[in-house]
Design an enzyme around this catalytic site. Structure first.
Site, mmCIF file in Angstrom:
data_model
loop_
_atom_site.group_PDB
_atom_site.id
_atom_site.type_symbol
_atom_site.label_atom_id
_atom_site.label_comp_id
_atom_site.label_asym_id
_atom_site.label_seq_id
_atom_site.Cartn_x
_atom_site.Cartn_y
_atom_site.Cartn_z
ATOM 1 C CB SER A 182 21.180 14.258 -7.268
ATOM 2 O OG SER A 182 21.651 13.689 -6.058
ATOM 3 C CE1 TYR A 195 22.577 9.417 -10.137
ATOM 4 C CE2 TYR A 195 23.337 10.538 -8.165
ATOM 5 C CZ TYR A 195 22.307 10.101 -8.965
ATOM 6 O OH TYR A 195 21.003 10.342 -8.599
#
Length: 290
Positions: A182, A195
Site C-alpha cells: 500500500s 494497517y
C-alpha cells in the site's frame, strides 16, 4: 458481465459495519472489468494462481484478468459467499476454471489446506497473490487494542507468510509471488497505524524474499495501491470520509480495481522476467520514496 465506466471523484455516503466488507452492498459497485481493457488471452496460459481476497475488490479484478489470460484461479476468501460466487460465475462464463476456498488465512492450518486443495485439484502452483487484508480506523494509538493489533497482523502479514511458506514447496523456476502492499507503507497513515505497519512489513518481506528465492528462479514483487474503491473502504471509514475518498490524489479521484489488474498480470507474466524485489505504485499520481 461488464460494468459501465464511471470513474467518479465522489461516492454516496455509506458505511458497512463488518470487515472486510461486501462488494455487493457498495454504491456504486467497483469497476472490475472494462471492454477497452483488452486481453491477449495467453500470457498466463495454463498457469495456476492462488489469490487471497480474490472474491472482491482488487482481488476480483485480478482473478478475472488472470482467468482471461488463461490461468486457472483459486480464490481464497473469508466468508463473502455472494461476492465469491459472483466472481466465479464471471470466470466460468468466460470458459475459465475457478476453485473457491473459504476460511481464515490467519490460521496456519487453513493456509496449508489451501495449498493441499490446490495441488489436489490442479497438481501445481505457479502464482501466489497475497492480497487479502483488513484495516481498522483508530484516532489514537491507545485505541488500538492488543486483539486488534494481533488480528490485523494475522490477516495481513501472517497469512501471507503462512501461505508463501507452504506454496514455495511446490513452486518451480519461473514461478511468481506478488504481494499487495500500500502507499501507506511509504508515508504512513494517521488513523491506520497497525494497517500501515503490516504493509511496511509486507514491503520488507517482498524485498527479502526476492533475494532468498532468486537462486530458485522464483520472482517476488509487490503492487502498492493508493486509494482504491473496494469493500474495505465503506467497511473502514465513516460516511463523510467515504464520500470524499480519493479526492486528495493528483487525479482527484479514487482508483478502480480494474486499473490495478494489468500490473498484476504483467508481474506474473514473462514480460517481467527480469523484475524481482520491486514494487509497482498504482496510486493516482502520488510520488513516494521507495
Amino acid at each position: 458481465m461488464r460494468l459501465d465506466k464511471n470513474f467518479s471523484m465522489c461516492f454516496p455516503p455509506q458505511h458497512q459495519k463488518i470487515q472486510p466488507g461486501k462488494e455487493c452492498d457498495m454504491v456504486p459497485l467497483p469497476i472490475f472489468q472494462l471492454d477497452e481493457y483488452s486481453f491477449c488471452g495467453n500470457r498466463l496460459k495454463d498457469k495456476v494462481a492462488i489469490i487471497t481476497g480474490g472474491d472482491s475488490g482488487i482481488g476480483r479484478a485480478v482473478s478475472i484478468a488472470y482467468a482471461m489470460e488463461g490461468a486457472k484461479v483459486v480464490i481464497v476468501y473469508l466468508n463473502e459467499e455472494k461476492d465469491a460466487n459472483f466472481t466465479k460465475k464471471i470466470i466460468t462464463e468466460n470458459n475459465g476454471e475457478c476453485l473457491l476456498i473459504n476460511g481464515d488465512i490467519g490460521d496456519e492450518k487453513f493456509c496449508n489446506e489451501v495449498v493441499k486443495k490446490t495441488m489436489d485439484k490442479f497438481s501445481k502452483i505457479d502464482i501466489l497473490v497475497n492480497n487479502a487484508a483488513e484495516q481498522h480506523v483508530c484516532e489514537n494509538l491507545e485505541d488500538i487494542t492488543k486483539e486488534q493489533f494481533e488480528r490485523t497482523f494475522k490477516t495481513n502479514m501472517f497469512g501471507a507468510f503462512y501461505l508463501t511458506k507452504e506454496v514455495v514447496k511446490h513452486m518451480k523456476s519461473g514461478s511468481v509471488i506478488i504481494n499487495t502492499t500500500s502507499v501507506v507503507a511509504y508515508h504512513g497513515h494517521e488513523t491506520l497505524i497497525d494497517y500501515s505497519c503490516t504493509k511496511g512489513a509486507l514491503t520488507s518481506f517482498t524485498r527479502s524474499l526476492a533475494l532468498n528465492l532468486a537462486k530458485k528462479g522464483i520472482r517476488v514483487n509487490a503492487v502498492a495501491p493508493g486509494p482504491i474503491w473496494t469493500p474495505l473502504i465503506p467497511a473502514s471509514f465513516d460516511e463523510q470520509k467515504v464520500s470524499k475518498f480519493g479526492s486528495q490524489t493528483a487525479l482527484k479521484r479514487a482508483g478502480q480495481p480494474v486499473e490495478l489488474a494489468e500490473s498484476y498480470v504483467f508481474l506474473a507474466s514473462k514480460g517481467a522476467s527480469y523484475i524481482t524485489g520491486e514494487t509497482i505504485h498504482v496510486n493516482g499520481g502520488e510520488i513516494v520514496n521507495s
